[in-house]
Write a protein that holds these residues in place. Sequence first.
Motif, PDB file in Angstrom:
ATOM      1  N   MET A 121       0.799  -1.213   0.000  1.00  0.00           N
ATOM      2  CA  MET A 121       0.000   0.000   0.000  1.00  0.00           C
ATOM      3  C   MET A 121       0.835   1.266   0.000  1.00  0.00           C
ATOM      4  O   MET A 121       1.995   1.276   0.437  1.00  0.00           O
ATOM      5  N   ASN A 122       0.231   2.342  -0.498  1.00  0.00           N
ATOM      6  CA  ASN A 122       0.889   3.645  -0.566  1.00  0.00           C
ATOM      7  C   ASN A 122       1.331   4.123   0.810  1.00  0.00           C
ATOM      8  O   ASN A 122       0.583   4.013   1.789  1.00  0.00           O
ATOM      9  N   GLY A 123       2.531   4.699   0.862  1.00  0.00           N
ATOM     10  CA  GLY A 123       3.049   5.238   2.118  1.00  0.00           C
ATOM     11  C   GLY A 123       3.944   4.238   2.810  1.00  0.00           C
ATOM     12  O   GLY A 123       3.739   3.032   2.721  1.00  0.00           O
ATOM     13  N   GLY A 124       4.951   4.767   3.498  1.00  0.00           N
ATOM     14  CA  GLY A 124       5.825   3.849   4.209  1.00  0.00           C
ATOM     15  C   GLY A 124       7.125   4.502   4.640  1.00  0.00           C
ATOM     16  O   GLY A 124       7.321   5.709   4.487  1.00  0.00           O
ATOM     17  N   ILE A 125       8.007   3.680   5.167  1.00  0.00           N
ATOM     18  CA  ILE A 125       9.277   4.159   5.701  1.00  0.00           C
ATOM     19  C   ILE A 125      10.344   4.145   4.609  1.00  0.00           C
ATOM     20  O   ILE A 125      10.532   3.152   3.916  1.00  0.00           O
ATOM     21  N   THR A 126      11.008   5.270   4.470  1.00  0.00           N
ATOM     22  CA  THR A 126      12.133   5.381   3.545  1.00  0.00           C
ATOM     23  C   THR A 126      13.121   6.374   4.160  1.00  0.00           C
ATOM     24  O   THR A 126      13.029   6.662   5.360  1.00  0.00           O
ATOM     25  N   THR A 127      14.049   6.890   3.370  1.00  0.00           N
ATOM     26  CA  THR A 127      15.001   7.874   3.889  1.00  0.00           C
ATOM     27  C   THR A 127      14.863   9.175   3.105  1.00  0.00           C
ATOM     28  O   THR A 127      14.333   9.194   1.986  1.00  0.00           O
ATOM     29  N   THR A 128      15.352  10.260   3.691  1.00  0.00           N
ATOM     30  CA  THR A 128      15.266  11.550   3.007  1.00  0.00           C
ATOM     31  C   THR A 128      16.035  11.526   1.688  1.00  0.00           C
ATOM     32  O   THR A 128      15.556  12.048   0.678  1.00  0.00           O
ATOM     33  N   ASP A 144      15.628   8.446   8.460  1.00  0.00           N
ATOM     34  CA  ASP A 144      14.379   7.760   8.131  1.00  0.00           C
ATOM     35  C   ASP A 144      13.194   8.703   8.256  1.00  0.00           C
ATOM     36  O   ASP A 144      13.145   9.550   9.155  1.00  0.00           O
ATOM     37  N   ILE A 145      12.219   8.519   7.371  1.00  0.00           N
ATOM     38  CA  ILE A 145      10.973   9.281   7.418  1.00  0.00           C
ATOM     39  C   ILE A 145       9.810   8.330   7.141  1.00  0.00           C
ATOM     40  O   ILE A 145       9.996   7.248   6.577  1.00  0.00           O
ATOM     41  N   LEU A 146       8.618   8.753   7.538  1.00  0.00           N
ATOM     42  CA  LEU A 146       7.399   8.011   7.233  1.00  0.00           C
ATOM     43  C   LEU A 146       6.598   8.844   6.246  1.00  0.00           C
ATOM     44  O   LEU A 146       6.099   9.916   6.587  1.00  0.00           O
ATOM     45  N   VAL A 147       6.486   8.368   5.017  1.00  0.00           N
ATOM     46  CA  VAL A 147       5.761   9.092   3.975  1.00  0.00           C
ATOM     47  C   VAL A 147       4.279   8.726   4.032  1.00  0.00           C
ATOM     48  O   VAL A 147       3.928   7.539   4.112  1.00  0.00           O
ATOM     49  N   GLN A 148       3.435   9.743   3.982  1.00  0.00           N
ATOM     50  CA  GLN A 148       1.988   9.524   3.976  1.00  0.00           C
ATOM     51  C   GLN A 148       1.374  10.179   2.746  1.00  0.00           C
ATOM     52  O   GLN A 148       1.526  11.377   2.518  1.00  0.00           O
ATOM     53  N   TYR A 149       0.701   9.401   1.940  1.00  0.00           N
ATOM     54  CA  TYR A 149      -0.012   9.935   0.777  1.00  0.00           C
ATOM     55  C   TYR A 149      -1.335  10.530   1.250  1.00  0.00           C
ATOM     56  O   TYR A 149      -2.140   9.845   1.897  1.00  0.00           O
ATOM     57  N   ASN A 150      -1.568  11.790   0.919  1.00  0.00           N
ATOM     58  CA  ASN A 150      -2.740  12.487   1.444  1.00  0.00           C
ATOM     59  C   ASN A 150      -4.070  11.880   1.021  1.00  0.00           C
ATOM     60  O   ASN A 150      -5.058  11.967   1.744  1.00  0.00           O
ATOM     61  N   GLU A 151      -4.098  11.280  -0.171  1.00  0.00           N
ATOM     62  CA  GLU A 151      -5.332  10.669  -0.646  1.00  0.00           C
ATOM     63  C   GLU A 151      -5.490   9.218  -0.200  1.00  0.00           C
ATOM     64  O   GLU A 151      -6.562   8.634  -0.386  1.00  0.00           O
ATOM     65  N   ALA A 152      -4.446   8.655   0.373  1.00  0.00           N
ATOM     66  CA  ALA A 152      -4.502   7.246   0.750  1.00  0.00           C
ATOM     67  C   ALA A 152      -3.597   6.973   1.939  1.00  0.00           C
ATOM     68  O   ALA A 152      -2.569   6.302   1.811  1.00  0.00           O
ATOM     69  N   PRO A 153      -3.942   7.516   3.113  1.00  0.00           N
ATOM     70  CA  PRO A 153      -3.104   7.279   4.295  1.00  0.00           C
ATOM     71  C   PRO A 153      -3.086   5.799   4.676  1.00  0.00           C
ATOM     72  O   PRO A 153      -4.051   5.073   4.409  1.00  0.00           O
ATOM     73  N   LEU A 154      -1.987   5.379   5.260  1.00  0.00           N
ATOM     74  CA  LEU A 154      -1.894   3.992   5.699  1.00  0.00           C
ATOM     75  C   LEU A 154      -2.950   3.693   6.766  1.00  0.00           C
ATOM     76  O   LEU A 154      -3.215   4.528   7.629  1.00  0.00           O
ATOM     77  N   PRO A 155      -3.550   2.510   6.720  1.00  0.00           N
ATOM     78  CA  PRO A 155      -4.506   2.143   7.764  1.00  0.00           C
ATOM     79  C   PRO A 155      -3.782   1.810   9.066  1.00  0.00           C
ATOM     80  O   PRO A 155      -2.540   1.798   9.105  1.00  0.00           O
ATOM     81  N   LYS A 156      -4.530   1.547  10.087  1.00  0.00           N
ATOM     82  CA  LYS A 156      -3.959   1.110  11.356  1.00  0.00           C
ATOM     83  C   LYS A 156      -4.109  -0.394  11.479  1.00  0.00           C
ATOM     84  O   LYS A 156      -5.066  -0.977  10.958  1.00  0.00           O
ATOM     85  N   VAL A 157      -3.165  -1.022  12.167  1.00  0.00           N
ATOM     86  CA  VAL A 157      -3.312  -2.442  12.452  1.00  0.00           C
ATOM     87  C   VAL A 157      -4.574  -2.618  13.293  1.00  0.00           C
ATOM     88  O   VAL A 157      -4.784  -1.899  14.265  1.00  0.00           O
ATOM     89  N   GLY A 158      -5.421  -3.539  12.903  1.00  0.00           N
ATOM     90  CA  GLY A 158      -6.678  -3.768  13.601  1.00  0.00           C
ATOM     91  C   GLY A 158      -7.881  -3.122  12.933  1.00  0.00           C
ATOM     92  O   GLY A 158      -9.025  -3.439  13.269  1.00  0.00           O
TER      93      GLY A 158
END
Length: 244
Positions: A121-128, A144-158
């Motif tokens: 899924m869109n979004g995740g951990i990468t580096t600058t 390290d950074i956590l990238v979040q796509y504004n139209e498709a944020p990562l869901p939460k576990v659960g």
Amino acid sequence: MDDKMKKTLIALIALIFVLPLAACSNTSKDTAIKENTSRWHKTISGLEVVKTDKYGNDRGYIARTMKELKKVNESVIQGTVYDMSKIDNFNNGAYTKVTVYVDKVISGKKSLQGKKIVLVMNGGITTTNSWYKNQNQTRETNHDILVQYNEAPLPKVGSKIIGGITTIEKTEPTIYMKTIKKNNLANTNTYDLDMPAFNFWIKDSKDKQYHLNNPKATKELKVNPEMAKSIKNLTDELNQKYNN
């Protein structure tokens, strides 16, 4: 003992064995999800969150009705986000391995029910340095950074989810497909989530109903009132049928 009594006795014996097994299975799943939640929170804790309007994997047809949703996807599933894991991302890309437990197959491949599948899924951990590669980045210490796509944020576990899935196209030359291959995820239990911006619904623990997993959807759909109404009707239908 007549045949009727024998059948009743057999049914009762079956229940004695099956019910504890089902309860044990649910308890085991819930325990694993709690452990996975804790582990993922530790993984992303303290990371700088970088939000982007870039498009990741967001292809396919925007279904406006249940009939269309079933037609344009190999399967439509209702599931629970079981686990999330960091993967090795390419430059300018950010994805996460999301393991989903399929609670119900709404349409399509019935054999998936009760199984775990993988969605990249869109979004995740990468580096600058990787994320901003060749983008006139202001030089800073690589981290390290956590990238979040504004139209498709990562869901939460659960989280509970509803969405359409298809078999991944392994020959695609996209960063998305290259990432799947690089992480050895191009196998039979990895699927492509179709149109995550407008045909992917989520229900977190704080929610009473499923809603589009796109915080910008309402604003974006204002330019097309007819589509907005259709997707709202589809969302309402999904809640009526599957929000148990």
